[in-house]
Write a protein that holds these residues in place. Structure first.
Motif, mmCIF file in Angstrom:
data_model
loop_
_atom_site.group_PDB
_atom_site.id
_atom_site.type_symbol
_atom_site.label_atom_id
_atom_site.label_comp_id
_atom_site.label_asym_id
_atom_site.label_seq_id
_atom_site.Cartn_x
_atom_site.Cartn_y
_atom_site.Cartn_z
ATOM 1 N N THR A 13 66.386 132.869 -7.025
ATOM 2 C CA THR A 13 67.524 131.980 -6.832
ATOM 3 C C THR A 13 68.792 132.576 -7.444
ATOM 4 O OG1 THR A 13 66.040 130.090 -6.834
ATOM 5 C CG2 THR A 13 68.364 129.640 -7.174
ATOM 6 N N TYR B 179 75.371 128.013 -15.252
ATOM 7 C CA TYR B 179 74.237 127.082 -15.259
ATOM 8 C C TYR B 179 72.963 127.782 -14.793
ATOM 9 C CZ TYR B 179 77.468 123.189 -15.963
ATOM 10 O OH TYR B 179 78.421 122.336 -16.471
ATOM 11 N N LEU B 180 73.094 128.713 -13.840
ATOM 12 C CA LEU B 180 71.910 129.462 -13.393
ATOM 13 C C LEU B 180 71.356 130.293 -14.535
ATOM 14 C CD1 LEU B 180 73.044 130.551 -9.840
ATOM 15 C CD2 LEU B 180 70.817 129.538 -10.358
ATOM 16 N N LEU C 78 73.345 122.420 -8.588
ATOM 17 C CA LEU C 78 72.280 123.390 -8.820
ATOM 18 C C LEU C 78 70.947 122.677 -9.009
ATOM 19 C CD1 LEU C 78 71.316 126.258 -9.310
ATOM 20 C CD2 LEU C 78 71.891 125.981 -11.723
ATOM 21 N N ALA D 288 60.896 131.869 -9.267
ATOM 22 C CA ALA D 288 61.832 130.898 -8.710
ATOM 23 C C ALA D 288 63.250 131.193 -9.171
ATOM 24 C CB ALA D 288 61.421 129.478 -9.123
ATOM 25 N N ILE D 289 63.430 131.370 -10.467
ATOM 26 C CA ILE D 289 64.785 131.579 -10.975
ATOM 27 C C ILE D 289 65.274 132.981 -10.642
ATOM 28 C CG2 ILE D 289 64.117 132.267 -13.321
ATOM 29 C CD1 ILE D 289 67.171 130.145 -12.368
ATOM 30 N N PHE E 101 71.807 129.750 -17.714
ATOM 31 C CA PHE E 101 71.216 128.810 -18.669
ATOM 32 C C PHE E 101 69.796 128.458 -18.248
ATOM 33 C CE2 PHE E 101 70.352 125.249 -21.285
ATOM 34 C CZ PHE E 101 69.818 124.266 -20.475
ATOM 35 N N SER E 102 69.612 128.178 -16.956
ATOM 36 C CA SER E 102 68.279 127.819 -16.477
ATOM 37 C C SER E 102 67.300 128.960 -16.688
ATOM 38 C CB SER E 102 68.331 127.447 -14.994
ATOM 39 O OG SER E 102 69.247 126.400 -14.792
ATOM 40 N N LEU F 117 78.921 127.783 -12.025
ATOM 41 C CA LEU F 117 77.624 127.675 -11.354
ATOM 42 C C LEU F 117 76.692 128.773 -11.850
ATOM 43 C CD1 LEU F 117 75.753 126.557 -9.132
ATOM 44 C CD2 LEU F 117 76.867 128.136 -7.545
ATOM 45 N N GLY G 64 53.099 125.657 -12.349
ATOM 46 C CA GLY G 64 53.614 126.995 -12.073
ATOM 47 C C GLY G 64 54.551 127.495 -13.151
ATOM 48 N N PHE H 224 58.370 133.948 -3.905
ATOM 49 C CA PHE H 224 59.251 132.861 -4.299
ATOM 50 C C PHE H 224 58.480 131.745 -5.007
ATOM 51 C CE2 PHE H 224 63.076 130.944 -4.771
ATOM 52 C CZ PHE H 224 63.619 130.164 -3.764
ATOM 53 N N ASP H 225 57.261 131.459 -4.498
ATOM 54 C CA ASP H 225 56.549 130.299 -5.041
ATOM 55 C C ASP H 225 55.532 130.665 -6.107
ATOM 56 O OD1 ASP H 225 54.361 129.893 -2.117
ATOM 57 O OD2 ASP H 225 54.757 131.589 -3.454
ATOM 58 N N SER H 226 55.616 131.876 -6.661
ATOM 59 C CA SER H 226 54.593 132.279 -7.628
ATOM 60 C C SER H 226 54.656 131.469 -8.915
ATOM 61 C CB SER H 226 54.751 133.768 -7.973
ATOM 62 O OG SER H 226 54.556 134.562 -6.848
ATOM 63 N N ASN H 227 55.784 131.516 -9.570
ATOM 64 C CA ASN H 227 55.903 130.826 -10.859
ATOM 65 C C ASN H 227 57.376 130.550 -11.143
ATOM 66 O OD1 ASN H 227 57.014 133.321 -11.767
ATOM 67 N ND2 ASN H 227 54.952 134.060 -12.180
ATOM 68 N N SER H 228 57.656 130.042 -12.347
ATOM 69 C CA SER H 228 59.041 129.656 -12.638
ATOM 70 C C SER H 228 59.943 130.880 -12.725
ATOM 71 C CB SER H 228 59.100 128.861 -13.948
ATOM 72 O OG SER H 228 58.552 129.620 -15.009
ATOM 73 N N ASN I 212 58.739 126.704 -8.358
ATOM 74 C CA ASN I 212 58.217 126.119 -9.593
ATOM 75 C C ASN I 212 59.285 125.923 -10.655
ATOM 76 O OD1 ASN I 212 55.099 126.063 -9.299
ATOM 77 N ND2 ASN I 212 55.745 128.019 -8.452
ATOM 78 N N PHE I 213 60.459 125.469 -10.232
ATOM 79 C CA PHE I 213 61.459 125.169 -11.264
ATOM 80 C C PHE I 213 60.967 124.052 -12.166
ATOM 81 C CE2 PHE I 213 64.853 127.859 -10.093
ATOM 82 C CZ PHE I 213 64.856 127.963 -8.716
ATOM 83 N N SER J 3 57.949 125.163 -2.265
ATOM 84 C CA SER J 3 56.918 125.204 -3.298
ATOM 85 C C SER J 3 57.300 126.079 -4.475
ATOM 86 C CB SER J 3 55.583 125.690 -2.709
ATOM 87 O OG SER J 3 55.198 124.869 -1.655
#
Lengths: 329, 198, 642
Positions: free
Chosen positions: B136, B39-40, C227, B132-133, B42-43, B36, C247, B125-129, C241-242, C239
């Motif tokens: 997470t 994969y995180l 995942l 997000a990662i 990798f993302s 897991l 975003g 959390f919601d700013s950008n990619s 941005n994956f 909200s």
């Protein structure tokens, strides 16, 4: 050999003629021809493999054996294992050949050695296609929808974008599929070798009316294409006394554009020169006045879920706006 | 010739040796959780490779809190190891209880410091990619640490009840989980904090 | 070889084992059982229930598609139908039915008394059942998943799909993944520890190889989709941005994660079923499988290569041709181990003496359907040709030939083969032959035309199609074939119901088969084996006649382990006995834990955090009670030979 395949294909209505507008085994352009040959080749190999296995199975089941005895089989399996390895080895050779042919075909189709004679920016929308014709002279660029006219024999570069979700741009008789992906610009090439109307179809599930997201590539001779382009650039004139145009500006302009008028809506397809298009609603209906009237009043019955509401206008307004649109040639 | 004498007259009751069913079960759990994290990561790498501009967009993240935090977590593995060894060799329930408590506290400090780091980030959390990662990846790890804290607490309770030792493998397997969580953190730390500085 | 205990069965040991191993009666026993055989049958019955549900969904679609321009079903309902059909078949039928077979059979095939973790076994079933119900929770609300089983973003992002539909999907996948992962771990550890002495790795039935391979693969594949679904849930609710382009998110990240799971998953759906054929077909050819080692290796090889082909689902996405070519080449290579297996089966029939009983018909039919599905896969492996084939009905034909051909047909054959062992009755042979032919004809009539209609360009996932495209006749044929196949399924169900009531009773070994499960009564007692077998070959019950070796398996005496609930532990490769493993008794903890997990997911679905918190608390308490060690007592070593 090609003609034999075409004949068999036509017989099986694979031939992509009138019977099968989306049939890619009846190619009409260089890229599609490479893929169609590969397709026939792998199809024939596949059919032969299936027949061989069927024959082996039947023979294995039906072959005569010495009379029944109660001993269990087994014993010398070395010969059988040699056959298994031999069969696998032969399969490997076939697979290797297919892989090499595939890689050659993929390279050939994507190799853009000859410069494109035309570039079109296509944007997929839920559930229609926007097309902007590019030109070195910015004043000669224009937008249309759902129908791409291209000159015969000229490689056309298509830049692919999406306005919303993933769609797939696919004109089977001219080229393979390429997705339109939000945030990414993909590129593909189409080229038609003979004049004709080639149907395209969205090929990635994109929501309720994915099934009705077709488009048409119309290939015409070079001079007719130039004339068509010039006509596309002609703007409509404002006619205050034209009731149809007034209805259009009132009821349709919020979403639809017609060059020359103050109608500048970008939510729906550009309707400049709509009268010359072959279909309504991205292939949902053939473009006739009766169908257009029906479409305007019953959009949600023809294409339930489409972003255009059923307008249900009074019949005189419908008649006049239909009249107006059909005259936008 | 296969016959009954193939089997010894008596056999150990399972759980004493390394290769018990529980041991393999914990290995399976660690394998699937490790993947897991793969994969995180990798993302994280994919989003970074596909995003134009610098990655992270706000520059390499500060190690002011994460550096010491990492050390705290690594020390907690050693305190746990010390406690487990003390219990296995000397049957010292006191040493084990102390070790479990200290490890638990260090783990809780790790979580608290990481919470502070989260709060001080220049993005949400919601700013950008990237955000997000980032949240997470570190958050999923933190969830594993919290689960590890629950396991340590349970081990603490069981050690006081005298239920550990003998043929039970709970201590060994629980320690494996905690060491796994620490090892994953090293990889996460390198990915998020060190690689951007290369 | 004399059947075990033909004379003077040791009554005292048998009574003690029965008392220790039998599930408690009544509702408590029904909820608390950890007997792998009962759990296996539950898995199979529940999977069949979902098969019927998915089949009804398919028939509805086939009615809508029977002719051009029909408007019997709205596009919204159709989208939910094709999505639920795929989710049901791929997640709620295809793997669980194989888990059911393996759950029932593994300990019997391996010579053990139960799986390594009996309570985890029960848990994996209850979570599966709850997750299945969860997936269907959206149906009565008209909010079932509606973007396929693959749920590509951004169609599944909040702006384009605001309702509950995709939340049911994302949470349901994570929920079901728990069952898959714990079940897979159970199989892996059982294989490593819980076998009979002498059941070394080169003697394992191929079903064991297939399920083992699939289980290891699932441990590594399922986290990818969990995942991805978690990320989508976060995008939709927080909200993030994956995947949101504005975003900085990446649309294709979803597809990479999803297919990195999805491709290994489809091999997990067929490798155990291929193992069923590899084990059962030889029985009806009256000889052992030809090329056992080759088939075992090809099983593992297929799965390994299967982790390296996922981009072949993304050939049209515009990725660089060099990268796509690698995955295309790998997709060709994966056909080689399959070819080995096909030739091994044909060689077994060829050099054997086939008995054309119903199971044999299904297995022989499977070989043909496997090859047809395989060659259509060969065609799509070609990246260039796939640029035409992908997203057409050619793919629909391919996936149904491989999924029905390589999962359903072996499963039905396996049901005819093992029904006596599961239930003590034999399915009616005449009705069985009718079932095969109706299913075979119906299946091919339904799906073969889809190759053709795909080659003339019919796209997939369309709720209707225009006239004049050349699609009409083929679609009508497919619709008729689908109903014929459904009728065949009905015949199977009728056969099962009738035979349960009045079918011929079965002895231990009605097929004269070689493997260990056929040395037990039909159905087996709760403790499986009175004495743990000692295994000397791959075919314990055929040793006297095959005379491959002088060694003989021991089935009629040996290790009873009748004090307490125990089985033998062995070393991983050579299966030398090295421990006595204690097994837990009936427990309500698995069903309680499954219900608590359900509360967590239900709470997340409606974003009720109190429910989530309560569920999580119960989960933690249950886990604590489950894992609390009992008072450390008992001897360090046990006498096993008495």
């Amino acid at each position: 050999m090609k003609r034999l395949c075409a004949a068999i294909g036509a017989a099986l209505s694979l031939g992509g003629c009138e019977a099968a507008p989306l049939g890619y085994l009846g190619p009409a352009g260089p890229a599609a021809r490479v893929l169609a040959s590969l397709g026939w080749g792998l199809l024939i190999i596949s059919a032969v493999v299936c027949l061989i296995v069927l024959a082996l199975l039947i023979f294995a089941m039906a072959r005569r054996r010495p009379p029944e005895d109660s001993t269990l089989g087994g014993g010398n399996d070395r010969a059988a294992i040699r056959w298994i390895i031999g069969g696998a080895g032969f399969s490997t050779l076939v697979l290797l050949g297919a892989a090499i042919w595939t890689l050659w075909a993929a390279q050939t189709v994507t190799n853009a050695s000859t410069p494109a004679g035309l570039t079109i920016d296509v944007t997929g929308h839920q559930w229609w296609w926007e097309a902007r014709y590019q030109s070195d002279d910015r004043s000669r660029e224009f937008t249309t929808a759902d129908e791409l006219v291209i000159p015969v024999g000229v490689p056309v570069q298509v830049n692919l974008r999406s306005n919303d979700v993933i769609h797939t741009f696919w004109v089977p008789r001219l080229a393979g599929k390429t997705d339109t992906i939000p945030g990414v610009t993909n590129r593909t090439r189409i080229q038609a070798d003979k004049p004709g109307i080639y149907r395209g179809q969205c090929s990635e599930y994109c929501g309720l009316e994915h099934a009705h997201m077709a488009f048409f590539v119309v290939a015409v001779a070079r001079d007719r294409f130039n004339a068509w382009w010039d006509r596309q650039l002609q703007a409509a004139t404002y006619e205050p006394s034209n009731q149809g145009q007034q209805v259009f500006l009132d009821k349709c302009a919020a979403c639809h554009a017609v060059r020359g008028l103050s109608a500048g809506g970008i939510l729906g397809p550009d309707l400049s020169h709509f009268g010359s298009r072959k279909t309504i609603g991205a292939g949902a209906l053939e473009n006739t006045p009766e169908n257009l009237a029906y479409w305007i009043d019953h959009t949600q019955i023809v294409k339930p879920g489409a972003k255009m509401p059923s307008l249900d206008l009074p019949s005189d307004q419908v008649k006049s706006v239909v009249d107006y649109l059909e005259r936008l040639k | 010739m296969a016959d009954v004498s193939y089997i010894p007259a008596n056999l150990p009751t399972e759980g004493r040796g390394l290769r018990s069913t529980g041991w393999w079960g914990m290995l399976c759990l660690i394998a699937t959780e490790a993947i897991l994290f793969a994969y995180l990561i990798f993302s994280y790498a994919y989003l970074g490779a596909q995003t134009p501009g610098p990655w992270p967009p706000t520059g390499p993240p500060s190690m002011r809190l994460a550096g010491p935090d990492t050390i705290i977590l690594l020390v907690s593995s050693f305190t746990l190891l010390w406690g487990v060894l003390a219990f296995e060799r000397r049957r010292s329930r006191v040493a084990l209880a102390i070790a479990l408590a200290v490890t638990w506290i260090l783990g809780a400090i790790f979580v608290a410091i990481q919470g502070l780091e989260w709060r001080d980030k220049p993005f949400s959390f919601d700013s950008n990619s990237y955000s997000a990662i980032y949240f997470t990846l570190t958050g999923v790890h933190m969830a594993h640490v919290v689960f590890g804290l629950l396991i340590l607490a349970a081990l603490f309770v069981w050690s006081l009840m005298g239920r550990l030792g003998g043929r039970h493998q709970h201590l060994t397997l629980g320690a494996y989980y905690w060491h796994f969580v620490d090892t994953v953190w090293i990889v996460v730390f390198i990915t998020i904090y060190l690689v951007p500085r290369l | 070889m004399a059947m075990p205990f033909a004379e003077s069965p040791p009554a005292r040991e048998r009574d003690r084992l029965l008392e220790t191993w039998e599930t408690a009666p009544g509702l408590y026993g029904w909820l608390a059982t950890v007997d792998h055989k009962r759990i296996g049958i539950r898995y199979m019955c529940t999977a069949f229930f979902f098969l019927i549900a998915g089949g009804v969904e398919a028939l509805a679609m086939r009615v809508q598609l029977a002719e051009a321009n029909l408007h019997l079903i709205s596009p919204d309902a159709y989208a939910q139908l094709f999505s639920m059909h795929a989710i049901t078949m791929i997640f709620l039928y295809a793997l669980p039915v194989l888990s059911g077979f393996s759950n029932f059979l593994w300990p019997l095939l391996l010579g053990s008394r139960d799986m390594a973790f009996p309570r985890v076994n029960a848990l994996s079933y209850w979570v599966y059942l709850c997750a299945g119900v969860f997936f269907y929770a959206g149906v009565p609300l008209g909010r079932a998943p509606n973007a396929g089983w693959f749920s590509f973003v951004p169609l599944t992002s909040k702006p384009y799909n605001p309702g509950l539909n995709i939340d049911v999907f994302t949470l349901g996948i994570i929920f079901l993944g728990i069952s898959t992962v714990v079940g897979s771990a159970n199989f892996v550890v059982t294989l490593l520890r819980c076998r009979a002495p002498g059941m070394s790795v080169n003697r394992l039935p191929i079903l064991v190889w297939g399920t083992l391979t699939a289980s290891v693969a699932n441990l590594f594949a399922v986290p990818a989709v969990s995942l991805a679904c978690f990320m989508l849930w976060l995008d939709r609710h927080f909200s993030t941005n994956f995947f949101t382009v504005s975003g900085g998110g990446q649309t294709l990240l979803w597809q990479h994660l999803f297919w990195a799971f999805g491709h290994p998953w489809v091999y997990a759906l067929v490798l155990p079923a291929m193992g069923i054929v590899s084990d059962a077909l030889p029985v009806f050819c009256r000889r052992p499988l030809v090329g056992y080692t080759l088939v075992a290796i090809s099983t593992v090889a297929t799965m390994l290569i299967g982790f390296g082909v996922w981009v072949h689902h993304m050939f049209a996405t515009g990725l660089p041709v060099v990268a796509l070519s690698f995955f295309s080449a790998a997709s060709f290579v994966i056909a080689i181990p399959s070819a080995i297996a096909v030739f091994a089966w044909i060689a077994t029939i060829w050099t054997g003496r086939p008995r054309f009983d119903t199971p044999f018909l299904f297995f022989a039919g499977f070989v043909l359907l496997f090859v047809i599905g395989g060659v259509s896969g060969f065609m799509t492996a070609s990246v260039a040709l796939d640029w035409q084939l992908t997203q057409t009905y050619f793919i629909v034909a391919h996936i149904h030939y491989v999924l029905l051909g390589m999962n359903v047909f072996p499963v039905v054959g396996g049901i005819y083969y093992w029904f006596p062992k599961f239930t003590g009755r034999i399915l009616d042979e005449r009705l069985g032959k009718w079932t095969f032919w109706v299913m075979f004809v119906g299946f091919n009539l339904a799906f073969f035309p889809m190759h053709i209609v795909g080659l003339i360009g019919m796209p997939r996932r369309v709720y209707t199609y225009p006239a004049g495209m050349g699609f009409d006749g083929y679609n009508l044929a497919s619709s008729i074939g689908a109903f014929i196949f459904a009728f065949g399924t009905l015949l199977l169900l009728i056969n099962i119901v009738r035979s349960l009531q009045s079918g011929e009773r079965a002895g231990p070994n009605p097929w004269d088969a070689p493997t260990l499960e056929w040395s037990t009564p039909s159905p087996p007692p709760p403790y499986n084996f009175l004495a743990i077998p000692i295994v000397a070959s791959r075919h314990p019950l055929w040793e006297d006649r095959l005379k491959e070796t002088d060694e003989r398996s021991v089935l009629a005496s040996g290790v009873f382990l009748d004090e307490g609930k125990k089985t033998l532990g062995v070393t991983a490769l050579d299966a030398e006995a090295d421990a006595v493993i204690s097994m837990p008794g009936d427990s309500l903890l698995p069903v309680i834990l499954a219900l608590a997990i359900s509360l967590v997911f239900a709470g997340m679905l409606v974003t009720n955090w109190w429910a989530v918190g309560l569920g999580a608390a119960v989960v933690l308490i249950t886990l604590f009670l489950w894992t609390t060690p009992v008072v450390a007592s008992g001897p360090e070593r046990e006498e096993v030979r008495g």
